[in-house]
Scaffold this motif. Structure first.
Motif, PDB file in Angstrom:
ATOM      1  N   ALA A  19       5.265  12.691   1.829  1.00  0.00           N
ATOM      2  CA  ALA A  19       4.558  12.362   0.582  1.00  0.00           C
ATOM      3  C   ALA A  19       3.240  11.666   0.914  1.00  0.00           C
ATOM      4  O   ALA A  19       3.152  10.895   1.868  1.00  0.00           O
ATOM      5  CB  ALA A  19       5.416  11.465  -0.303  1.00  0.00           C
ATOM      6  N   ASP A  20       2.206  11.959   0.137  1.00  0.00           N
ATOM      7  CA  ASP A  20       0.897  11.327   0.295  1.00  0.00           C
ATOM      8  C   ASP A  20       0.966   9.960  -0.385  1.00  0.00           C
ATOM      9  O   ASP A  20       1.145   9.880  -1.606  1.00  0.00           O
ATOM     10  CB  ASP A  20      -0.165  12.219  -0.344  1.00  0.00           C
ATOM     11  N   LEU A  21       0.836   8.889   0.390  1.00  0.00           N
ATOM     12  CA  LEU A  21       1.040   7.528  -0.108  1.00  0.00           C
ATOM     13  C   LEU A  21      -0.171   6.662   0.190  1.00  0.00           C
ATOM     14  O   LEU A  21      -0.976   6.977   1.059  1.00  0.00           O
ATOM     15  CB  LEU A  21       2.270   6.905   0.565  1.00  0.00           C
ATOM     16  N   ARG A  22      -0.245   5.548  -0.536  1.00  0.00           N
ATOM     17  CA  ARG A  22      -1.303   4.560  -0.305  1.00  0.00           C
ATOM     18  C   ARG A  22      -0.655   3.179  -0.265  1.00  0.00           C
ATOM     19  O   ARG A  22       0.176   2.852  -1.102  1.00  0.00           O
ATOM     20  CB  ARG A  22      -2.343   4.637  -1.423  1.00  0.00           C
ATOM     21  N   VAL A  23      -1.047   2.360   0.716  1.00  0.00           N
ATOM     22  CA  VAL A  23      -0.520   0.995   0.845  1.00  0.00           C
ATOM     23  C   VAL A  23      -1.053   0.135  -0.298  1.00  0.00           C
ATOM     24  O   VAL A  23      -2.249   0.167  -0.603  1.00  0.00           O
ATOM     25  CB  VAL A  23      -0.946   0.362   2.199  1.00  0.00           C
ATOM     26  N   GLU A  47      -5.083   1.899   2.287  1.00  0.00           N
ATOM     27  CA  GLU A  47      -4.981   2.864   3.387  1.00  0.00           C
ATOM     28  C   GLU A  47      -3.924   3.918   3.067  1.00  0.00           C
ATOM     29  O   GLU A  47      -2.860   3.618   2.559  1.00  0.00           O
ATOM     30  CB  GLU A  47      -4.624   2.144   4.690  1.00  0.00           C
ATOM     31  N   ARG A  48      -4.228   5.169   3.383  1.00  0.00           N
ATOM     32  CA  ARG A  48      -3.271   6.259   3.161  1.00  0.00           C
ATOM     33  C   ARG A  48      -2.265   6.302   4.298  1.00  0.00           C
ATOM     34  O   ARG A  48      -2.631   6.136   5.466  1.00  0.00           O
ATOM     35  CB  ARG A  48      -3.991   7.581   3.022  1.00  0.00           C
ATOM     36  N   VAL A  56       0.025   8.931  -4.003  1.00  0.00           N
ATOM     37  CA  VAL A  56      -1.332   9.334  -4.368  1.00  0.00           C
ATOM     38  C   VAL A  56      -1.202  10.530  -5.288  1.00  0.00           C
ATOM     39  O   VAL A  56      -0.570  11.521  -4.920  1.00  0.00           O
ATOM     40  CB  VAL A  56      -2.168   9.689  -3.107  1.00  0.00           C
ATOM     41  N   GLU A  57      -1.750  10.404  -6.464  1.00  0.00           N
ATOM     42  CA  GLU A  57      -1.648  11.476  -7.449  1.00  0.00           C
ATOM     43  C   GLU A  57      -2.577  12.627  -7.078  1.00  0.00           C
ATOM     44  O   GLU A  57      -3.741  12.403  -6.751  1.00  0.00           O
ATOM     45  CB  GLU A  57      -2.011  10.956  -8.847  1.00  0.00           C
ATOM     46  N   ALA A  58      -2.059  13.822  -7.104  1.00  0.00           N
ATOM     47  CA  ALA A  58      -2.863  15.019  -6.821  1.00  0.00           C
ATOM     48  C   ALA A  58      -3.786  15.296  -8.006  1.00  0.00           C
ATOM     49  O   ALA A  58      -3.416  15.106  -9.160  1.00  0.00           O
ATOM     50  CB  ALA A  58      -1.961  16.208  -6.573  1.00  0.00           C
ATOM     51  N   ALA A  59      -4.990  15.735  -7.707  1.00  0.00           N
ATOM     52  CA  ALA A  59      -5.948  16.076  -8.761  1.00  0.00           C
ATOM     53  C   ALA A  59      -5.476  17.357  -9.451  1.00  0.00           C
ATOM     54  O   ALA A  59      -5.013  18.279  -8.807  1.00  0.00           O
ATOM     55  CB  ALA A  59      -7.333  16.276  -8.170  1.00  0.00           C
ATOM     56  N   PRO A  60      -5.590  17.408 -10.799  1.00  0.00           N
ATOM     57  CA  PRO A  60      -5.136  18.614 -11.527  1.00  0.00           C
ATOM     58  C   PRO A  60      -6.023  19.804 -11.275  1.00  0.00           C
ATOM     59  O   PRO A  60      -7.088  19.758 -10.859  1.00  0.00           O
ATOM     60  CB  PRO A  60      -5.210  18.198 -13.001  1.00  0.00           C
TER      61      PRO A  60
END
Length: 86
Positions: A14-18, A43-44, A82-86
């Motif tokens: 999963a794409d995450l951010r601290v 930071e990702r 991190v929310e994906a851009a639509p």
């Protein structure tokens, strides 16, 4: 709005951010060490792999580096997806 979770509970790849690093129950210099490794707010990060058996250690990607963290260490790092851009 994203819900905060601990890095040790985060889904694989999963794409995450601290968001922040917390003190462990025993309390020592772990938050400072994690921040020195690059686990800084904004930071990702990504869980790349989990050890077998028991999901320990975790292979964590932060920036351009990959680290092996114990689950107890990863539990000190709070993240959001991190929310994906639509």
């Amino acid at each position: 709005m994203s819900v905060s979770l601990r890095l040790d509970e985060a889904p694989h790849q999963a794409d995450l951010r601290v968001t922040h690093v917390t003190e462990p129950p025993a309390g020592h210099d772990l938050p400072q060490r994690l921040e020195e490794l690059g686990f800084l707010p904004g930071e990702r990060v990504m869980v790349m792999a989990r050890g077998v058996p028991g999901s320990d250690p975790l292979a964590i990607r932060v920036g351009h580096s990959t680290f092996a963290l114990r689950r107890s260490e990863a539990a000190c790092v709070q993240v959001i997806r991190v929310e994906a851009a639509p």
